[in-house]
Design a protein around this motif. Structure first.
Motif, PDB file in Angstrom:
ATOM      1  N   CYS A   1      11.154 -43.962  26.082  1.00 51.91           N
ATOM      2  CA  CYS A   1      11.087 -43.107  27.226  1.00 51.91           C
ATOM      3  C   CYS A   1      10.393 -41.680  26.805  1.00 51.91           C
ATOM      4  O   CYS A   1      10.273 -41.269  25.379  1.00 51.91           O
ATOM      5  N   ARG A   2      10.241 -40.847  27.937  1.00 53.22           N
ATOM      6  CA  ARG A   2       9.681 -39.511  27.566  1.00 53.22           C
ATOM      7  C   ARG A   2      11.150 -38.668  27.416  1.00 53.22           C
ATOM      8  O   ARG A   2      12.143 -39.113  27.396  1.00 53.22           O
TER       9      ARG A   2
ATOM     10  N   HIS B   1      13.806 -46.678  28.031  1.00 51.15           N
ATOM     11  CA  HIS B   1      14.848 -45.993  27.563  1.00 51.15           C
ATOM     12  C   HIS B   1      15.813 -46.771  26.624  1.00 51.15           C
ATOM     13  O   HIS B   1      15.757 -47.933  27.099  1.00 51.15           O
ATOM     14  N   PRO B   2      16.011 -46.531  25.435  1.00 56.44           N
ATOM     15  CA  PRO B   2      15.900 -45.202  24.768  1.00 56.44           C
ATOM     16  C   PRO B   2      14.875 -45.230  23.712  1.00 56.44           C
ATOM     17  O   PRO B   2      14.754 -43.924  23.229  1.00 56.44           O
TER      18      PRO B   2
ATOM     19  N   CYS C   1      12.712 -38.299  31.137  1.00 60.07           N
ATOM     20  CA  CYS C   1      13.796 -39.470  31.271  1.00 60.07           C
ATOM     21  C   CYS C   1      15.036 -38.588  31.918  1.00 60.07           C
ATOM     22  O   CYS C   1      15.101 -37.672  31.729  1.00 60.07           O
TER      23      CYS C   1
ATOM     24  N   LEU D   1      17.777 -40.815  31.952  1.00 59.24           N
ATOM     25  CA  LEU D   1      18.946 -41.524  31.403  1.00 59.24           C
ATOM     26  C   LEU D   1      19.574 -40.716  30.182  1.00 59.24           C
ATOM     27  O   LEU D   1      18.748 -39.838  29.698  1.00 59.24           O
TER      28      LEU D   1
ATOM     29  N   HIS E   1      20.745 -39.291  26.709  1.00 51.57           N
ATOM     30  CA  HIS E   1      20.140 -39.294  25.412  1.00 51.57           C
ATOM     31  C   HIS E   1      21.531 -38.861  24.452  1.00 51.57           C
ATOM     32  O   HIS E   1      21.818 -37.646  24.517  1.00 51.57           O
TER      33      HIS E   1
HETATM   34 ZN   LIG Z   1      15.363 -41.830  27.957  1.00 54.83          ZN
END
Ligand SMILES: [Zn+2]
Ligand SMILES: [Zn+2]
Length: 216
Positions: free
Chosen positions: A72-73, A68-69, A93, A95, A97
């Motif tokens: 990541c998926r 991330h960022p 993800c 986290l 966005h």
């Molecule tokens: Zn992410």
């Protein structure tokens, strides 16, 4: 300061004497060794300065957040709705966005009208910009895959300058995953999408190992 009650007065508690240490005998100095140690310290300075500027990334909370960022998926929809029961095993993800990465309708039309070589040529500089200077082996192979693919194709159409400028603005905001997504959609024929997905998967594994994150 420690206090104690003595007779009718409050007084300082006596501090026990610290035993004195005997100093170590002075060792014989070796100018060659000192010179070596000094040059090693100086050689390490740029790396230490860089590490101080960039604090090490903490481990990702779950498999899908690794990288991330940038790599990541997609953000987890379950977490966005409140909670994800898969926790650290979730492949999306977890986290936050903040970037808006999707192409708007006009940019989608521009991309649709572009030939593959044109689109690769538009994406490649952004992929290089985002991966330049990273120490991960797999980012290099990701760029090489796109370079090789571009070398095999000839541009067959030309987009207008305005269209390219509009697309460029969006590409500037996109992450590595977003850029790769433009080259793994259904429009692409041949092995490119699969090769890129495998390279991304290897990159995520490399990052997960480097930062002790969950591996998927
Ligand atoms: Zn992410
Ligand atoms: Zn999730």
């Amino acid at each position: 300061m420690a206090l104690r009650y003595r007779f009718t007065f409050i007084d300082d508690a006596p501090v026990p004497a610290v035993p004195r240490f005997h100093s170590c005998p002075v060792r014989q100095r070796d100018p060659d060794l000192e010179e070596q140690a000094l040059s090693w310290q100086v050689a390490c300075l740029p790396d230490r300065a860089r590490r101080m500027r960039e604090p090490p990334a903490p481990p990702a909370p779950n498999a899908g957040s690794v990288g991330h960022p940038e790599v990541c998926r997609r953000p987890c929809v379950h977490l966005a709705r409140g909670a994800c029961r898969l926790g650290s095993a979730c492949g999306y993800c977890h986290l936050p966005h903040f970037r808006k990465e999707n192409l708007d309708k006009m940019n989608r039309q521009v991309v649709q009208a572009m030939c593959e070589a044109q689109l690769l040529a538009a994406i490649l500089p952004h992929l290089r910009r985002l991966t330049d200077g990273t120490e991960f082996h797999q980012t290099k192979s990701l760029v090489e895959v796109v370079e090789r693919e571009l070398a095999l194709r000839r541009p067959c159409r030309a987009s207008s300058v305005e269209d390219l400028k509009r697309l460029e603005k969006t590409l500037l905001r996109m992450s590595v995953s977003g850029l790769i997504g433009l080259m793994t959609s259904r429009r692409w024929k041949g092995p490119l999408p699969q090769v890129l997905q495998e390279a991304m998967s290897s990159l995520r594994k490399e990052l997960a190992l480097a930062y002790c994150s969950p591996v998927r």
